[in-house]
Design a protein around this motif. Structure first.
Motif, PDB file in Angstrom:
ATOM      1  N   GLU A  80      29.600  47.290  26.607  1.00 30.14           N
ATOM      2  CA  GLU A  80      30.034  46.217  27.486  1.00 30.14           C
ATOM      3  C   GLU A  80      31.515  46.395  27.789  1.00 30.14           C
ATOM      4  O   GLU A  80      32.247  46.955  26.982  1.00 30.14           O
ATOM      5  N   ALA A  81      31.919  45.871  28.936  1.00 35.39           N
ATOM      6  CA  ALA A  81      33.332  45.888  29.316  1.00 35.39           C
ATOM      7  C   ALA A  81      33.770  44.460  29.604  1.00 35.39           C
ATOM      8  O   ALA A  81      33.081  43.721  30.313  1.00 35.39           O
ATOM      9  N   ILE A  82      34.893  44.084  29.009  1.00 35.40           N
ATOM     10  CA  ILE A  82      35.493  42.780  29.240  1.00 35.40           C
ATOM     11  C   ILE A  82      36.625  42.976  30.240  1.00 35.40           C
ATOM     12  O   ILE A  82      37.563  43.718  29.978  1.00 35.40           O
ATOM     13  N   ASN A  83      36.510  42.309  31.387  1.00 34.20           N
ATOM     14  CA  ASN A  83      37.507  42.437  32.442  1.00 34.20           C
ATOM     15  C   ASN A  83      38.033  41.067  32.856  1.00 34.20           C
ATOM     16  O   ASN A  83      37.289  40.084  32.835  1.00 34.20           O
ATOM     17  N   TYR A  84      39.283  41.049  33.238  1.00 35.14           N
ATOM     18  CA  TYR A  84      39.890  39.846  33.788  1.00 35.14           C
ATOM     19  C   TYR A  84      39.640  39.833  35.287  1.00 35.14           C
ATOM     20  O   TYR A  84      39.910  40.810  35.978  1.00 35.14           O
ATOM     21  N   GLU A  85      39.091  38.728  35.787  1.00 35.84           N
ATOM     22  CA  GLU A  85      38.815  38.608  37.216  1.00 35.84           C
ATOM     23  C   GLU A  85      39.860  37.706  37.840  1.00 35.84           C
ATOM     24  O   GLU A  85      39.947  36.524  37.516  1.00 35.84           O
ATOM     25  N   GLU A  86      40.656  38.274  38.719  1.00 36.17           N
ATOM     26  CA  GLU A  86      41.698  37.501  39.387  1.00 36.17           C
ATOM     27  C   GLU A  86      41.149  36.972  40.701  1.00 36.17           C
ATOM     28  O   GLU A  86      40.600  37.721  41.504  1.00 36.17           O
ATOM     29  N   TRP A  87      41.270  35.657  40.890  1.00 35.02           N
ATOM     30  CA  TRP A  87      40.761  35.005  42.084  1.00 35.02           C
ATOM     31  C   TRP A  87      41.854  34.069  42.578  1.00 35.02           C
ATOM     32  O   TRP A  87      42.399  33.277  41.789  1.00 35.02           O
ATOM     33  N   ASP A  88      42.166  34.118  43.844  1.00 34.53           N
ATOM     34  CA  ASP A  88      43.294  33.339  44.363  1.00 34.53           C
ATOM     35  C   ASP A  88      43.149  31.839  44.142  1.00 34.53           C
ATOM     36  O   ASP A  88      44.147  31.128  44.048  1.00 34.53           O
ATOM     37  N   ILE A  89      41.941  31.341  44.021  1.00 32.39           N
ATOM     38  CA  ILE A  89      41.769  29.901  43.788  1.00 32.39           C
ATOM     39  C   ILE A  89      42.271  29.477  42.407  1.00 32.39           C
ATOM     40  O   ILE A  89      42.443  28.295  42.157  1.00 32.39           O
ATOM     41  N   CYS A  90      42.533  30.444  41.556  1.00 32.12           N
ATOM     42  CA  CYS A  90      43.035  30.154  40.206  1.00 32.12           C
ATOM     43  C   CYS A  90      44.538  30.376  40.089  1.00 32.12           C
ATOM     44  O   CYS A  90      45.062  30.507  38.981  1.00 32.12           O
ATOM     45  N   SER A  91      45.241  30.398  41.194  1.00 29.85           N
ATOM     46  CA  SER A  91      46.680  30.661  41.139  1.00 29.85           C
ATOM     47  C   SER A  91      47.422  29.610  40.315  1.00 29.85           C
ATOM     48  O   SER A  91      48.382  29.936  39.606  1.00 29.85           O
ATOM     49  N   ASP A  92      46.987  28.356  40.372  1.00 28.21           N
ATOM     50  CA  ASP A  92      47.629  27.316  39.564  1.00 28.21           C
ATOM     51  C   ASP A  92      47.403  27.563  38.073  1.00 28.21           C
ATOM     52  O   ASP A  92      48.280  27.302  37.247  1.00 28.21           O
ATOM     53  N   ALA A  93      46.233  28.070  37.704  1.00 28.43           N
ATOM     54  CA  ALA A  93      45.944  28.393  36.300  1.00 28.43           C
ATOM     55  C   ALA A  93      46.812  29.561  35.831  1.00 28.43           C
ATOM     56  O   ALA A  93      47.300  29.561  34.695  1.00 28.43           O
ATOM     57  N   CYS A  94      47.021  30.521  36.705  1.00 30.35           N
ATOM     58  CA  CYS A  94      47.878  31.665  36.361  1.00 30.35           C
ATOM     59  C   CYS A  94      49.326  31.200  36.189  1.00 30.35           C
ATOM     60  O   CYS A  94      50.007  31.613  35.244  1.00 30.35           O
ATOM     61  N   SER A  95      49.789  30.345  37.085  1.00 29.71           N
ATOM     62  CA  SER A  95      51.152  29.830  36.992  1.00 29.71           C
ATOM     63  C   SER A  95      51.366  29.031  35.710  1.00 29.71           C
ATOM     64  O   SER A  95      52.370  29.209  35.011  1.00 29.71           O
ATOM     65  N   LEU A  96      50.421  28.163  35.383  1.00 35.62           N
ATOM     66  CA  LEU A  96      50.534  27.367  34.161  1.00 35.62           C
ATOM     67  C   LEU A  96      50.476  28.264  32.927  1.00 35.62           C
ATOM     68  O   LEU A  96      51.232  28.071  31.971  1.00 35.62           O
ATOM     69  N   GLY A  97      49.606  29.258  32.950  1.00 30.60           N
ATOM     70  CA  GLY A  97      49.522  30.202  31.838  1.00 30.60           C
ATOM     71  C   GLY A  97      50.814  30.963  31.629  1.00 30.60           C
ATOM     72  O   GLY A  97      51.256  31.159  30.492  1.00 30.60           O
ATOM     73  N   LYS A  98      51.445  31.389  32.718  1.00 34.10           N
ATOM     74  CA  LYS A  98      52.738  32.087  32.618  1.00 34.10           C
ATOM     75  C   LYS A  98      53.803  31.149  32.069  1.00 34.10           C
ATOM     76  O   LYS A  98      54.587  31.529  31.201  1.00 34.10           O
ATOM     77  N   GLU A  99      53.822  29.935  32.586  1.00 31.27           N
ATOM     78  CA  GLU A  99      54.822  28.959  32.150  1.00 31.27           C
ATOM     79  C   GLU A  99      54.714  28.695  30.647  1.00 31.27           C
ATOM     80  O   GLU A  99      55.726  28.613  29.945  1.00 31.27           O
ATOM     81  N   LEU A 100      53.490  28.603  30.147  1.00 33.64           N
ATOM     82  CA  LEU A 100      53.263  28.305  28.734  1.00 33.64           C
ATOM     83  C   LEU A 100      53.007  29.558  27.891  1.00 33.64           C
ATOM     84  O   LEU A 100      52.668  29.455  26.712  1.00 33.64           O
ATOM     85  N   LYS A 101      53.148  30.729  28.531  1.00 36.32           N
ATOM     86  CA  LYS A 101      52.995  32.028  27.848  1.00 36.32           C
ATOM     87  C   LYS A 101      51.658  32.141  27.098  1.00 36.32           C
ATOM     88  O   LYS A 101      51.600  32.513  25.930  1.00 36.32           O
ATOM     89  N   MET A 102      50.580  31.830  27.811  1.00 34.60           N
ATOM     90  CA  MET A 102      49.243  31.851  27.227  1.00 34.60           C
ATOM     91  C   MET A 102      48.460  33.040  27.778  1.00 34.60           C
ATOM     92  O   MET A 102      47.999  33.017  28.925  1.00 34.60           O
ATOM     93  N   PRO A 103      48.294  34.119  26.977  1.00 36.14           N
ATOM     94  CA  PRO A 103      47.483  35.247  27.444  1.00 36.14           C
ATOM     95  C   PRO A 103      46.023  34.806  27.651  1.00 36.14           C
ATOM     96  O   PRO A 103      45.528  33.900  26.973  1.00 36.14           O
TER      97      PRO A 103
END
Length: 192
Positions: A139-162
């Motif tokens: 199996e392969a675990i991949n991160y799927e980047e979707w533009d509708i999740c840009s707010d989740a990415c921003s919050l994750g960066k702000e709180l340094k949550m991998p």
């Protein structure tokens, strides 16, 4: 890349950041898309077993689609079974809270203690997607980047949550505590 127990893990799972920000996106990942949530074989059987318990948590239009199409459908292009979709692309198991945030009717039944099944693992793991290579048996675990999740990415960066730490509970559910601990060790040592 990292390999644990014959599971190939993309570096992005460690380097990208993510925290769902439902107040901003309103759960749009359950509303938009070309395919429903991928389902494992056992999950299809589980849905058949628990449907009457989750049915009261579903919207009438979702119940109608499930009655017409079945509790799951085969997406031929992807060759995967998944949750059926309404005409507008929303998951048939979707419901909304008072603030208009999309919620999973299956998970609401779980929270109410009516079922032991929380929701499909593909939903619980999002934005991670699992790809299975049957011929090579991995199996392969991949991160799927979707533009509708840009707010989740921003919050994750702000709180340094991998991504992998945000999804700890789901990763433990899918692969076990020891697997997750190996991911933590790889992250701390930078060996990914």
């Amino acid at each position: 890349m990292l390999i644990i127990d014959e599971v190939l893990i993309s570096e992005a799972v460690f380097t990208e950041h993510f925290i769902c920000n439902l107040g901003k996106c309103k759960g749009v990942c359950c509303i938009e898309g070309d395919y429903g949530a991928p389902l494992e074989d056992a999950e299809r059987q589980t849905l058949e077993r628990i449907y009457e318990d989750i049915k009261p948590f579903l919207r009438p239009e979702g119940q109608a689609v499930l009655a017409e199409q079945g509790l799951y459908v085969l997406y031929k292009d992807e060759q995967v079974y998944g949750t059926p979709l309404l005409e507008d692309g929303a998951c048939a198991y979707l419901t909304f809270d008072e603030q208009g945030i999309a919620l999973c009717g299956i998970e609401l039944a779980w929270k109410a203690g009516l079922t032991d099944f929380r929701k499909p693992i593909s939903c619980h793991l999002y934005p991670i997607r699992i790809k299975r290579n049957e011929s090579r048996n991995f199996e392969a675990i991949n991160y799927e980047e979707w533009d509708i999740c840009s707010d989740a990415c921003s919050l994750g960066k702000e709180l340094k949550m991998p991504v992998f730490r945000f999804l700890k509970e789901a990763l433990v559910r899918k692969y076990g505590q020891a697997f997750y601990e190996q991911m933590e060790e790889a992250y701390r040592s930078g060996n990914f």
